[in-house]
Design a protein around this motif. Structure first.
Motif, PDB file in Angstrom:
ATOM      1  N   MET A 170       0.830  -1.205   0.000  1.00 35.65           N
ATOM      2  CA  MET A 170       0.000   0.000   0.000  1.00 35.65           C
ATOM      3  C   MET A 170       0.866   1.257   0.000  1.00 35.65           C
ATOM      4  O   MET A 170       0.547   2.247  -0.667  1.00 35.65           O
ATOM      5  CB  MET A 170      -0.917  -0.006   1.223  1.00 35.65           C
ATOM      6  CG  MET A 170      -1.949   1.111   1.230  1.00 35.65           C
ATOM      7  SD  MET A 170      -3.094   0.959   2.613  1.00 35.65           S
ATOM      8  CE  MET A 170      -1.973   1.216   3.979  1.00 35.65           C
ATOM      9  N   GLN A 171       1.969   1.239   0.714  1.00 37.11           N
ATOM     10  CA  GLN A 171       2.880   2.382   0.722  1.00 37.11           C
ATOM     11  C   GLN A 171       3.492   2.605  -0.657  1.00 37.11           C
ATOM     12  O   GLN A 171       3.644   3.753  -1.106  1.00 37.11           O
ATOM     13  CB  GLN A 171       3.983   2.156   1.756  1.00 37.11           C
ATOM     14  CG  GLN A 171       3.500   2.222   3.201  1.00 37.11           C
ATOM     15  CD  GLN A 171       4.617   1.939   4.191  1.00 37.11           C
ATOM     16  OE1 GLN A 171       5.689   1.461   3.809  1.00 37.11           O
ATOM     17  NE2 GLN A 171       4.366   2.209   5.462  1.00 37.11           N
ATOM     18  N   ILE A 172       3.834   1.501  -1.343  1.00 36.19           N
ATOM     19  CA  ILE A 172       4.430   1.613  -2.677  1.00 36.19           C
ATOM     20  C   ILE A 172       3.420   2.181  -3.675  1.00 36.19           C
ATOM     21  O   ILE A 172       3.732   3.109  -4.437  1.00 36.19           O
ATOM     22  CB  ILE A 172       4.941   0.236  -3.144  1.00 36.19           C
ATOM     23  CG1 ILE A 172       6.098  -0.235  -2.271  1.00 36.19           C
ATOM     24  CG2 ILE A 172       5.379   0.300  -4.609  1.00 36.19           C
ATOM     25  CD1 ILE A 172       6.539  -1.654  -2.541  1.00 36.19           C
ATOM     26  N   THR A 173       2.207   1.625  -3.687  1.00 37.04           N
ATOM     27  CA  THR A 173       1.203   2.105  -4.639  1.00 37.04           C
ATOM     28  C   THR A 173       0.815   3.554  -4.359  1.00 37.04           C
ATOM     29  O   THR A 173       0.572   4.337  -5.282  1.00 37.04           O
ATOM     30  CB  THR A 173      -0.049   1.218  -4.589  1.00 37.04           C
ATOM     31  OG1 THR A 173      -0.567   1.171  -3.250  1.00 37.04           O
ATOM     32  CG2 THR A 173       0.268  -0.196  -5.059  1.00 37.04           C
ATOM     33  N   SER A 174       0.781   3.934  -3.071  1.00 37.07           N
ATOM     34  CA  SER A 174       0.454   5.310  -2.721  1.00 37.07           C
ATOM     35  C   SER A 174       1.547   6.264  -3.199  1.00 37.07           C
ATOM     36  O   SER A 174       1.261   7.351  -3.718  1.00 37.07           O
ATOM     37  CB  SER A 174       0.269   5.432  -1.207  1.00 37.07           C
ATOM     38  OG  SER A 174      -0.039   6.755  -0.849  1.00 37.07           O
ATOM     39  N   ALA A 175       2.809   5.855  -3.059  1.00 36.67           N
ATOM     40  CA  ALA A 175       3.922   6.685  -3.527  1.00 36.67           C
ATOM     41  C   ALA A 175       3.913   6.812  -5.046  1.00 36.67           C
ATOM     42  O   ALA A 175       4.146   7.900  -5.592  1.00 36.67           O
ATOM     43  CB  ALA A 175       5.247   6.084  -3.052  1.00 36.67           C
ATOM     44  N   MET A 176       3.623   5.702  -5.741  1.00 39.17           N
ATOM     45  CA  MET A 176       3.566   5.734  -7.201  1.00 39.17           C
ATOM     46  C   MET A 176       2.424   6.623  -7.683  1.00 39.17           C
ATOM     47  O   MET A 176       2.541   7.312  -8.707  1.00 39.17           O
ATOM     48  CB  MET A 176       3.397   4.316  -7.756  1.00 39.17           C
ATOM     49  CG  MET A 176       4.613   3.438  -7.572  1.00 39.17           C
ATOM     50  SD  MET A 176       4.420   1.810  -8.332  1.00 39.17           S
ATOM     51  CE  MET A 176       4.373   2.237 -10.069  1.00 39.17           C
ATOM     52  N   LYS A 177       1.329   6.619  -6.961  1.00 42.70           N
ATOM     53  CA  LYS A 177       0.206   7.492  -7.310  1.00 42.70           C
ATOM     54  C   LYS A 177       0.611   8.960  -7.226  1.00 42.70           C
ATOM     55  O   LYS A 177       0.309   9.762  -8.126  1.00 42.70           O
ATOM     56  CB  LYS A 177      -0.969   7.208  -6.376  1.00 42.70           C
ATOM     57  CG  LYS A 177      -2.130   8.186  -6.533  1.00 42.70           C
ATOM     58  CD  LYS A 177      -3.138   8.041  -5.413  1.00 42.70           C
ATOM     59  CE  LYS A 177      -4.163   9.163  -5.438  1.00 42.70           C
ATOM     60  NZ  LYS A 177      -5.112   9.086  -4.313  1.00 42.70           N
ATOM     61  N   MET A 178       1.321   9.319  -6.155  1.00 38.55           N
ATOM     62  CA  MET A 178       1.737  10.708  -5.990  1.00 38.55           C
ATOM     63  C   MET A 178       2.760  11.123  -7.043  1.00 38.55           C
ATOM     64  O   MET A 178       2.720  12.240  -7.561  1.00 38.55           O
ATOM     65  CB  MET A 178       2.296  10.909  -4.583  1.00 38.55           C
ATOM     66  CG  MET A 178       1.237  10.838  -3.488  1.00 38.55           C
ATOM     67  SD  MET A 178       1.869  11.290  -1.856  1.00 38.55           S
ATOM     68  CE  MET A 178       2.936   9.893  -1.516  1.00 38.55           C
ATOM     69  N   VAL A 179       3.672  10.217  -7.378  1.00 36.08           N
ATOM     70  CA  VAL A 179       4.669  10.517  -8.415  1.00 36.08           C
ATOM     71  C   VAL A 179       3.988  10.726  -9.760  1.00 36.08           C
ATOM     72  O   VAL A 179       4.295  11.680 -10.498  1.00 36.08           O
ATOM     73  CB  VAL A 179       5.710   9.385  -8.507  1.00 36.08           C
ATOM     74  CG1 VAL A 179       6.596   9.571  -9.725  1.00 36.08           C
ATOM     75  CG2 VAL A 179       6.559   9.338  -7.244  1.00 36.08           C
ATOM     76  N   SER A 180       3.033   9.848 -10.098  1.00 30.94           N
ATOM     77  CA  SER A 180       2.317   9.969 -11.368  1.00 30.94           C
ATOM     78  C   SER A 180       1.481  11.248 -11.411  1.00 30.94           C
ATOM     79  O   SER A 180       1.360  11.880 -12.458  1.00 30.94           O
ATOM     80  CB  SER A 180       1.420   8.744 -11.591  1.00 30.94           C
ATOM     81  OG  SER A 180       2.193   7.578 -11.778  1.00 30.94           O
ATOM     82  N   ALA A 181       0.911  11.622 -10.273  1.00 29.95           N
ATOM     83  CA  ALA A 181       0.115  12.844 -10.218  1.00 29.95           C
ATOM     84  C   ALA A 181       0.982  14.063 -10.505  1.00 29.95           C
ATOM     85  O   ALA A 181       0.559  14.994 -11.210  1.00 29.95           O
ATOM     86  CB  ALA A 181      -0.553  12.976  -8.857  1.00 29.95           C
ATOM     87  N   ALA A 182       2.202  14.066  -9.955  1.00 33.08           N
ATOM     88  CA  ALA A 182       3.116  15.186 -10.194  1.00 33.08           C
ATOM     89  C   ALA A 182       3.554  15.233 -11.665  1.00 33.08           C
ATOM     90  O   ALA A 182       3.599  16.317 -12.282  1.00 33.08           O
ATOM     91  CB  ALA A 182       4.337  15.059  -9.292  1.00 33.08           C
ATOM     92  N   LYS A 183       3.864  14.073 -12.246  1.00 31.47           N
ATOM     93  CA  LYS A 183       4.274  14.033 -13.656  1.00 31.47           C
ATOM     94  C   LYS A 183       3.110  14.347 -14.581  1.00 31.47           C
ATOM     95  O   LYS A 183       3.306  14.940 -15.649  1.00 31.47           O
ATOM     96  CB  LYS A 183       4.847  12.653 -13.985  1.00 31.47           C
ATOM     97  CG  LYS A 183       6.182  12.357 -13.321  1.00 31.47           C
ATOM     98  CD  LYS A 183       6.724  11.000 -13.740  1.00 31.47           C
ATOM     99  CE  LYS A 183       8.091  10.734 -13.137  1.00 31.47           C
ATOM    100  NZ  LYS A 183       8.635   9.409 -13.539  1.00 31.47           N
ATOM    101  N   LEU A 184       1.914  13.945 -14.169  1.00 30.59           N
ATOM    102  CA  LEU A 184       0.729  14.196 -15.000  1.00 30.59           C
ATOM    103  C   LEU A 184       0.492  15.687 -15.183  1.00 30.59           C
ATOM    104  O   LEU A 184       0.150  16.133 -16.279  1.00 30.59           O
ATOM    105  CB  LEU A 184      -0.497  13.544 -14.363  1.00 30.59           C
ATOM    106  CG  LEU A 184      -1.848  13.876 -14.999  1.00 30.59           C
ATOM    107  CD1 LEU A 184      -1.895  13.368 -16.444  1.00 30.59           C
ATOM    108  CD2 LEU A 184      -2.991  13.283 -14.199  1.00 30.59           C
ATOM    109  N   LYS A 185       0.672  16.457 -14.129  1.00 34.37           N
ATOM    110  CA  LYS A 185       0.436  17.909 -14.217  1.00 34.37           C
ATOM    111  C   LYS A 185       1.310  18.530 -15.299  1.00 34.37           C
ATOM    112  O   LYS A 185       0.829  19.318 -16.131  1.00 34.37           O
ATOM    113  CB  LYS A 185       0.733  18.547 -12.862  1.00 34.37           C
ATOM    114  CG  LYS A 185       0.507  20.051 -12.824  1.00 34.37           C
ATOM    115  CD  LYS A 185      -0.961  20.397 -13.055  1.00 34.37           C
ATOM    116  CE  LYS A 185      -1.252  21.870 -12.777  1.00 34.37           C
ATOM    117  NZ  LYS A 185      -0.578  22.768 -13.723  1.00 34.37           N
ATOM    118  N   LYS A 186       2.580  18.178 -15.331  1.00 30.59           N
ATOM    119  CA  LYS A 186       3.504  18.719 -16.320  1.00 30.59           C
ATOM    120  C   LYS A 186       3.150  18.243 -17.721  1.00 30.59           C
ATOM    121  O   LYS A 186       3.133  19.029 -18.676  1.00 30.59           O
ATOM    122  CB  LYS A 186       4.938  18.309 -15.964  1.00 30.59           C
ATOM    123  CG  LYS A 186       5.991  18.904 -16.871  1.00 30.59           C
ATOM    124  CD  LYS A 186       7.381  18.502 -16.414  1.00 30.59           C
ATOM    125  CE  LYS A 186       8.448  19.085 -17.339  1.00 30.59           C
ATOM    126  NZ  LYS A 186       9.820  18.681 -16.906  1.00 30.59           N
TER     127      LYS A 186
END
Length: 287
Positions: free
Chosen positions: A18-34
């Motif tokens: 759950m910690q890994i998937t949550s971190a990947m979600k946040m990373v993708s959210a940051a990259k998605l904005k750009k």
């Protein structure tokens, strides 16, 4: 019922996931904005350039539209399949692969090759299709100049007669939760749609000449079209991964809560069993 140690190990494993998937979600959210900002800013320019080119090329006589506008019998087809280099993004890659196979079936009886842009598409399609190239390295440094080189190679292949039609298959970004698979004709140029109800045509002033302007615009328009498609797919990838990791995190949270409930029941049952043993032993001593 599983013993307490096994349940504790499963809870720890699910919590780690759950910690890994949550971190990947946040990373993708940051990259998605750009990535979203990049494709949103580019679309109006690309669409207007394509519209202008179609309007101009439609007014040219004969073969002045250039080699890229040549319509010929379709015998050799190249499909550019744009996927991602990494997985864990739901049905993002499988939808493109499925569409490529449908397109391949639609051209049954003709020679169909595939140019893969993305490792995931290349790994799967090479088992059933003829792969003529893998441009996965584009995502390492996604710039217009790098994509322009690939577009120029596609234009050269079409002009040389190696292919009679080139199609792009990619995910179109609508929003973070929605991606739509598109099949877009790259070459030959798609003629402008005629509208009989139109009241007039745009009046352009040409300098130096209409033909020279169109011939210089066509390569730029095609390079921009391919760059837009790859940028679109890039934004869609991060949107799909963010959504997939969000769902995975929710599922992991639900599973962890169920395991905790099971653990508490097992622990309570163990405590109750120990109390009964003590009470039974005390009664036996009294007797």
């Amino acid at each position: 019922m599983a013993n307490l140690k096994e349940i504790r190990n499963r809870i720890a494993s699910v919590s780690s996931t759950m910690q890994i998937t949550s971190a990947m979600k946040m990373v993708s959210a940051a990259k998605l904005k750009k990535a979203q900002d990049a494709i949103t800013a580019m679309r109006p320019y690309s669409e207007k350039l394509t519209e202008l080119l179609q309007n101009l090329s439609a007014t040219l006589e004969g073969d002045n539209g250039g080699a890229f506008a040549e319509q010929r019998p379709v015998n050799n087809v190249l499909i550019v399949a744009i996927t991602s280099n990494r997985g864990l993004c739901g049905a993002f890659n499988s939808n493109v692969i499925k569409q490529v196979k449908l397109l391949q079936a639609a051209y049954a009886g003709k020679k169909v090759d595939v140019l893969a842009v993305g490792k995931k598409g290349n790994d799967v399609l090479k088992k059933t299709c003829t792969i003529v190239g893998n441009q996965s390295a584009l995502f390492d440094e996604l710039t217009f100049e790098n994509v322009a080189d690939v577009a120029q190679d596609l234009m050269d292949r079409f002009a040389a007669g190696s292919y009679d039609r080139i199609e792009l298959v990619y995910n179109h970004f609508k929003n973070a939760a929605t991606q739509v698979v598109l099949t877009e004709q790259f070459l030959p140029l798609v003629p402008a749609a005629t509208d009989d109800t139109a009241t007039g045509e745009t009046d352009y002033i040409f300098e130096p000449s209409k033909e020279e302007i169109v011939e210089s615009l066509i390569p730029l328009s095609l390079k921009t079209q391919l760059y837009k498609a790859i940028r679109d797919s890039f934004a869609s990838e991060h949107g799909a991964r963010m959504t997939a990791m969000h769902k995975a995190t929710d599922n992991a949270t639900e599973l962890r809560n169920q395991l905790k409930l099971t653990y508490n029941k097992a622990r309570q049952a163990a405590i109750t069993g120990e109390i009964l043993e003590i009470v039974g032993g005390a009664e036996a001593l009294n007797n």
